[in-house]
Motif scaffolding. Structure first.
Motif, PDB file in Angstrom:
ATOM      1  N   LEU A 184       0.838  -1.200   0.000  1.00 42.10           N
ATOM      2  CA  LEU A 184       0.000   0.000   0.000  1.00 42.10           C
ATOM      3  C   LEU A 184       0.871   1.247   0.000  1.00 42.10           C
ATOM      4  O   LEU A 184       1.776   1.372   0.827  1.00 42.10           O
ATOM      5  CB  LEU A 184      -0.896   0.023   1.241  1.00 42.10           C
ATOM      6  CG  LEU A 184      -1.803  -1.182   1.453  1.00 42.10           C
ATOM      7  CD1 LEU A 184      -2.575  -1.025   2.766  1.00 42.10           C
ATOM      8  CD2 LEU A 184      -2.753  -1.338   0.289  1.00 42.10           C
ATOM      9  N   HIS A 209       2.791   2.405   3.250  1.00 39.42           N
ATOM     10  CA  HIS A 209       2.157   2.250   4.559  1.00 39.42           C
ATOM     11  C   HIS A 209       2.476   0.867   5.104  1.00 39.42           C
ATOM     12  O   HIS A 209       2.108  -0.136   4.513  1.00 39.42           O
ATOM     13  CB  HIS A 209       0.650   2.436   4.455  1.00 39.42           C
ATOM     14  CG  HIS A 209      -0.064   2.120   5.733  1.00 39.42           C
ATOM     15  ND1 HIS A 209      -0.018   2.956   6.826  1.00 39.42           N
ATOM     16  CD2 HIS A 209      -0.771   1.042   6.123  1.00 39.42           C
ATOM     17  CE1 HIS A 209      -0.705   2.407   7.809  1.00 39.42           C
ATOM     18  NE2 HIS A 209      -1.172   1.239   7.411  1.00 39.42           N
ATOM     19  N   ARG A 210       3.138   0.843   6.253  1.00 29.10           N
ATOM     20  CA  ARG A 210       3.540  -0.444   6.831  1.00 29.10           C
ATOM     21  C   ARG A 210       2.795  -0.766   8.115  1.00 29.10           C
ATOM     22  O   ARG A 210       2.729  -1.924   8.508  1.00 29.10           O
ATOM     23  CB  ARG A 210       5.038  -0.452   7.112  1.00 29.10           C
ATOM     24  CG  ARG A 210       5.890  -0.329   5.872  1.00 29.10           C
ATOM     25  CD  ARG A 210       7.346  -0.603   6.151  1.00 29.10           C
ATOM     26  NE  ARG A 210       8.126  -0.537   4.921  1.00 29.10           N
ATOM     27  CZ  ARG A 210       8.675   0.547   4.439  1.00 29.10           C
ATOM     28  NH1 ARG A 210       8.533   1.689   5.081  1.00 29.10           N
ATOM     29  NH2 ARG A 210       9.364   0.523   3.303  1.00 29.10           N
ATOM     30  N   GLY A 211       2.279   0.227   8.777  1.00 28.19           N
ATOM     31  CA  GLY A 211       1.535  -0.022  10.007  1.00 28.19           C
ATOM     32  C   GLY A 211       2.436  -0.145  11.219  1.00 28.19           C
ATOM     33  O   GLY A 211       3.661  -0.128  11.107  1.00 28.19           O
ATOM     34  N   LEU A 247     -10.902  -2.585  -0.640  1.00 32.81           N
ATOM     35  CA  LEU A 247      -9.727  -1.770  -0.338  1.00 32.81           C
ATOM     36  C   LEU A 247      -9.909  -0.336  -0.822  1.00 32.81           C
ATOM     37  O   LEU A 247      -9.600   0.627  -0.105  1.00 32.81           O
ATOM     38  CB  LEU A 247      -8.538  -2.438  -1.031  1.00 32.81           C
ATOM     39  CG  LEU A 247      -7.135  -2.133  -0.595  1.00 32.81           C
ATOM     40  CD1 LEU A 247      -6.238  -3.294  -0.981  1.00 32.81           C
ATOM     41  CD2 LEU A 247      -6.638  -0.879  -1.258  1.00 32.81           C
ATOM     42  N   ILE A 277       0.364   5.218   0.462  1.00 35.40           N
ATOM     43  CA  ILE A 277      -0.609   6.235   0.842  1.00 35.40           C
ATOM     44  C   ILE A 277       0.086   7.577   0.908  1.00 35.40           C
ATOM     45  O   ILE A 277       1.016   7.763   1.696  1.00 35.40           O
ATOM     46  CB  ILE A 277      -1.244   5.884   2.208  1.00 35.40           C
ATOM     47  CG1 ILE A 277      -2.034   4.583   2.067  1.00 35.40           C
ATOM     48  CG2 ILE A 277      -2.139   7.015   2.694  1.00 35.40           C
ATOM     49  CD1 ILE A 277      -2.697   4.139   3.349  1.00 35.40           C
ATOM     50  N   ILE A 279      -8.252   5.094  -2.382  1.00 36.47           N
ATOM     51  CA  ILE A 279      -7.010   5.231  -3.129  1.00 36.47           C
ATOM     52  C   ILE A 279      -7.288   5.607  -4.573  1.00 36.47           C
ATOM     53  O   ILE A 279      -8.431   5.589  -5.030  1.00 36.47           O
ATOM     54  CB  ILE A 279      -6.183   3.935  -3.081  1.00 36.47           C
ATOM     55  CG1 ILE A 279      -7.032   2.754  -3.561  1.00 36.47           C
ATOM     56  CG2 ILE A 279      -5.658   3.692  -1.684  1.00 36.47           C
ATOM     57  CD1 ILE A 279      -6.258   1.484  -3.675  1.00 36.47           C
ATOM     58  N   ASP A 280      -6.216   5.968  -5.303  1.00 32.58           N
ATOM     59  CA  ASP A 280      -6.359   6.508  -6.645  1.00 32.58           C
ATOM     60  C   ASP A 280      -6.240   5.465  -7.742  1.00 32.58           C
ATOM     61  O   ASP A 280      -6.631   5.713  -8.883  1.00 32.58           O
ATOM     62  CB  ASP A 280      -5.250   7.540  -6.914  1.00 32.58           C
ATOM     63  CG  ASP A 280      -5.253   8.648  -5.902  1.00 32.58           C
ATOM     64  OD1 ASP A 280      -6.348   9.126  -5.582  1.00 32.58           O
ATOM     65  OD2 ASP A 280      -4.178   9.023  -5.427  1.00 32.58           O
ATOM     66  N   LEU A 321      -9.977   2.864   1.816  1.00 34.32           N
ATOM     67  CA  LEU A 321      -8.861   3.803   1.858  1.00 34.32           C
ATOM     68  C   LEU A 321      -8.984   4.949   0.869  1.00 34.32           C
ATOM     69  O   LEU A 321      -8.204   5.899   0.936  1.00 34.32           O
ATOM     70  CB  LEU A 321      -7.552   3.055   1.598  1.00 34.32           C
ATOM     71  CG  LEU A 321      -7.197   2.011   2.655  1.00 34.32           C
ATOM     72  CD1 LEU A 321      -5.907   1.308   2.280  1.00 34.32           C
ATOM     73  CD2 LEU A 321      -7.071   2.667   4.019  1.00 34.32           C
ATOM     74  N   GLY A 330       3.257  -4.794   9.533  1.00 36.64           N
ATOM     75  CA  GLY A 330       2.632  -5.976   8.953  1.00 36.64           C
ATOM     76  C   GLY A 330       1.499  -5.637   7.994  1.00 36.64           C
ATOM     77  O   GLY A 330       0.782  -6.527   7.547  1.00 36.64           O
ATOM     78  N   ALA A 331       1.324  -4.348   7.685  1.00 29.48           N
ATOM     79  CA  ALA A 331       0.207  -3.950   6.829  1.00 29.48           C
ATOM     80  C   ALA A 331       0.334  -4.559   5.434  1.00 29.48           C
ATOM     81  O   ALA A 331       1.418  -4.929   5.013  1.00 29.48           O
ATOM     82  CB  ALA A 331       0.124  -2.429   6.737  1.00 29.48           C
ATOM     83  N   GLY A 332      -0.797  -4.645   4.749  1.00 29.20           N
ATOM     84  CA  GLY A 332      -0.805  -5.215   3.414  1.00 29.20           C
ATOM     85  C   GLY A 332      -1.110  -6.701   3.401  1.00 29.20           C
ATOM     86  O   GLY A 332      -0.897  -7.367   2.398  1.00 29.20           O
ATOM     87  N   GLU A 333      -1.612  -7.223   4.507  1.00 34.51           N
ATOM     88  CA  GLU A 333      -2.010  -8.631   4.554  1.00 34.51           C
ATOM     89  C   GLU A 333      -3.319  -8.779   3.783  1.00 34.51           C
ATOM     90  O   GLU A 333      -4.407  -8.871   4.358  1.00 34.51           O
ATOM     91  CB  GLU A 333      -2.213  -9.068   6.010  1.00 34.51           C
ATOM     92  CG  GLU A 333      -1.002  -9.712   6.634  1.00 34.51           C
ATOM     93  CD  GLU A 333      -0.676 -11.058   5.995  1.00 34.51           C
ATOM     94  OE1 GLU A 333      -1.611 -11.743   5.552  1.00 34.51           O
ATOM     95  OE2 GLU A 333       0.513 -11.398   5.928  1.00 34.51           O
TER      96      GLU A 333
END
Lengths: 375, 375
Positions: free
Chosen positions: A241, A248-250, A305, A243, A311-312, A309, A254-257
Motif C-alpha cells: 500500500l 504504509h507499513r503499520g 480496499l 498512501i 485510493i487513486d 482507503l 505488517g500492513a498489506g495482509e
DNA sequence: TCCACTTTCACAACGCTGTTGCCAAAGTGC
DNA sequence: GCACTTTGGCAACAGCGTTGTGAAAGTGGA
C-alpha cells in the motif's frame, strides 16, 4: 560502502521517539535537500530549472540556488545546458548525476535470487541472477546473498559509492528491526535477524522489507503518484500500500495482509486457518481454470480496499496475473466500475504493474536520500 | 471570531501543491509551536515542565523556553506553580490557558442537532440540542445550524475567542471543499456547498467532515494514540480511520467506507446495490435479534481492516453497540483473538468508544492550532 | 550554619537557515 | 539599437534553534 558512519544500526526506520518530533534546522535542511533531490530525480535526463524547483517546493529561488549549489559541490547534481528562452535569460537546467551514488537491491524468492545494482536515477547498471533454496537454512542463504551482493559491488562501475543494500522477500516481517516472521512455507526463518546478520557481513547499511512493499515503492518512484495499492498474485496473494506517496507499513510493519481478507463468511478453509480468504478463493479458481471467477473475487477484495482507503489506483502484478493479464484487468475493472457507477463516481483505474522487485528493494536504500520522511 | 483573516477559504485542508512542500522558517516555527501546544494540551491541568517539553520534542531546552515565552505572551500558556524538587531547582510547570480559545462543534444527525462550545482543552463550556429534520431543505437546515451556533457563541463565556465552527454529519462528503455528497437518505443534499454557505452566514472559518471522522478525531485527541479504527454501528455502519495520529481521509476524502465492505460473495443484496456488504448483514442480524451473529460479522470485517492496515486498536460506538456493548465487544474480540492466535501475534485490543461527535467536530477546528500538519 | 552539588531556566552571542534587495547576464521583440 | 523580460548570483538581513554562561532555588552532607 565508504561511509564511515555506515553500520548495522543504520536503516532502523522510525525514530524511537514516542510522539511527534520537533523540527530543528538540520532537519529542515535535510528535508529541503531531499525534496530538491527528489524533484531532480523525477525530472530525469531532461533536467529542471532552479526557478521551477522553487515553484514546486514553495521555497524562494534564492534558497533553491543555495541548496543546488551545495548539491553541485557534493557532486550529486550538475548543470546540463540551457533551455530555450521564453523572452528573457534562458534557464539553466539542472540534473542529477546518476553515478554519484548506487544501491544494491536483492529479491529473495522461494527458488531464485535476483540482485541488481542501480544508480541514483534507478537505472540498473548491474544484474545477477542465481537459483536459491530459501529452505536451505539461514547460513547458506546469507552466504549466497552476501556473495551475490559482494560480486555486484566489486564488479560494477560504482562500487565505491554504494549507499547500502535493500532486500525484499516474501512473507510478513519486522521492517523496523529487520527480523523475519512467518516466511510462508519456511517456519525455520521465524525470528531470524536478517538485517543485522547481513549488515555485519557486508559492512554497510541494510534494509529489509516485504516483497510487495518493495515492489510498491519501486512503482511509486517510477512515476505512480498519490495513493495506490499494488496487488501481487502468484503462489500467494499480497499487497503493498502506498498512501500519500509513502509505503504504509503499520505499527508492527505488517500492513498489506491482503491475501487473508475474508470475502466469504464460512467459505472454504484457507491454509491460514481461516475461512473464505481471498487468496484461497482466488487460487482455487485459478487451479480450476476459472480465471474469470478468480478475477471477480480479486476485484471484490480490491473494491473493499478502494472503499476503505479511497485510493487513486490499483496495480496488478505477479506470475498468475501476467499469465492472463487481460482477463484479470477486465475482471477487476468490471467490479470497480460497477461500484463506481452505483456511487456516481469515476471508477478507480486498474493497470498492470511494471518493474522488478529487486529494483524496488534498491529503492529502499535510496529512499533515505530522496525522501527520508516517507521512507 | 475576531481574526481579520478568517474567511470562507480557511480550513481548506491540503495545500494545492502537487508534490511535497518545502519547509521554510515560518513553517518550522509554526510546526514546533503546534507541537508544544499539543504536548501542553495532553498534559492537561497537571502541566508539564520546560525540560520535559524539550525531551519530548527533541528540541533543546532553550528553544522550548523561547517558544513557551511566546505562548505566554500570546496568553495561550501560563505558569502553574512548581513541582517537587528532585535535588535541584524545582521545575516550573506550564499549562494551557483553556479559555484562551474556543471552538464550536456541531453534530447534524438525521433527526437531531447537537451543538457544543469547547475550550482549548476540549472541555465543553456550552451545549445546545434541538430536533432537526435533515430532509427539510438546505435553507431551513442552514438557518437552524446558524441559529444554534450563533446562540452558543453569544451566550457562552468565550464568545470573543471562537476560532471557528466544525460540523459533522453522516454520509460521504468532500472534506477539502466542504461539499456534501450522498447524505444517506437525503439525495437533495448532493453537491450542496455547506462549508461556504455557513462560512458566509457565520463570518468565520468552517470545517465540514463525516461524523465518523469527527468521532475518530475526538478519540485521537482524548488520549487514544497511534493508529486505530473507530467503527460506528447505528442506522448504518461506518468507520473513521486514524493512522499515525492523523485522520486518514484519502484522495477524495471518502475513506472509511466500511459499511459496504463485501464479506459474503453473492450474499444478500444491500441498499447500495451491491451484495454481501457488512452493513446489510449486520443490520439484518440485529433486526432478527441475532446480536451474536451481528458481532461476528462485524468482527470479521474488523479483522480484515486490522490485517490490511496493521492498526493498534479497534473502538466501537453507535446506538446499536451501546444497546448491547458486551455482546459486540465479546463477538469482535473473539474473531480478532482467533486471528491473532493463528498468526502467533498479540490480539488487537477492542474497546468501547467514549465521546460525542459534536466534541469531535469542534476538534476539527482546534486541529489547526495543535496539529496543522495532520489535520 | 555553611557549603558543595544538582536542577531549572533565562540571557547573550552565535551559526545556520531561508529571505530580501540589488544587479549582472542573456535572451526576445519592436 | 533599445526597451523589456527572465534568470540567477552576491551581499546584507531577519529569524530560527544552539551553545555558553550564570543566576535562582532547591537538596543534602559536613
Amino acid at each position: 560502502m565508504d561511509r564511515t558512519n555506515a553500520g548495522a544500526e543504520a536503516g532502523t526506520g522510525r525514530t524511537g521517539l514516542t510522539g511527534a518530533a520537533g523540527v530543528n534546522l538540520p532537519v529542515l535542511r535535510s528535508h529541503n535537500t531531499a525534496l530538491v533531490l527528489d524533484l531532480l530525480r523525477t525530472a530525469g535526463a531532461e533536467g529542471i530549472s532552479r526557478l521551477e524547483l522553487a515553484e514546486r517546493t514553495g521555497l524562494t529561488p534564492q534558497a533553491v540556488s543555495k541548496i543546488t549549489a551545495r548539491l553541485r559541490d557534493e557532486g550529486l547534481a550538475t548543470e546540463a545546458g540551457r533551455r530555450a528562452s521564453t523572452g528573457g535569460k534562458p534557464p539553466t537546467v539542472l540534473r542529477l548525476v546518476p553515478e554519484a551514488g548506487h544501491a544494491v537491491g536483492l529479491h529473495l524468492d522461494r527458488d531464485e535470487l535476483r540482485a541488481v545494482m542501480v544508480d541514483l536515477t534507478g537505472t540498473v547498471v548491474g544484474e545477477r541472477r542465481t537459483s536459491l533454496d530459501l529452505g536451505a537454512g539461514a547460513e547458506a542463504v546469507v552466504d549466497a546473498v552476501a556473495e551475490e551482493a559482494g560480486a555486484l559491488m566489486v564488479g560494477a562501475s560504482g562500487a565505491g559509492s554504494v549507499l547500502g543494500v535493500g532486500i525484499a522477500l516474501p512473507g510478513p516481517l519486522d521492517h523496523n528491526r529487520g527480523v523475519l516472521h512467518r516466511v510462508t512455507g519456511f517456519p525455520e526463518w521465524d525470528g531470524f535477524p536478517l538485517r543485522d546478520a547481513l549488515a555485519r557481513r557486508l559492512g554497510g547499511p541494510v534494509v529489509v522489507d516485504k516483497d510487495t512493499n518493495a515492489a510498491a515503492l519501486g512503482l511509486a518512484v517510477s512515476g505512480e503518484s498519490g495513493s495506490f495499492a499494488y496487488l501481487h498474485l502468484a503462489t500467494g496473494l499480497g499487497a503493498g500500500l502506498v498512501i500519500g506517496g509513502a509505503v504504509h507499513r503499520g505499527a508492527r510493519t505488517g500492513a498489506g495482509e491482503f491475501g487473508h481478507q475474508v470475502v466469504q463468511l464460512d467459505g472454504p478453509p484457507c491454509g491460514c486457518g481461516g475461512r473464505g480468504c481471498v487468496e484461497a478463493l482466488c487460487l482455487a479458481a485459478v487451479a480450476h481454470g476459472a480465471l474469470d471467477e478468480a478475477a471477480h473475487v480479486l476485484g471484490t477484495a480490491a473494491g473493499n480496499l478502494v472503499a476503505l482507503l479511497d485510493i487513486d489506483l490499483v496495480l496488478l502484478g505477479g506470475r498468475t496475473i501476467t499469465a492472463a493479464p487481460d482477463t484479470f484487468l477486465r475482471g477487476v475493472r468490471t467490479v470497480l466500475t460497477e461500484r463506481a457507477e452505483r456511487l456516481g463516481e469515476d471508477p478507480v483505474p486498474v493497470r498492470l504493474a511494471s518493474g522488478g522487485v529487486a529494483e524496488g528493494a534498491a529503492q529502499l536504500v535510496l529512499a533515505r536520500l530522496f525522501s527520508p520522511s516517507r521512507a
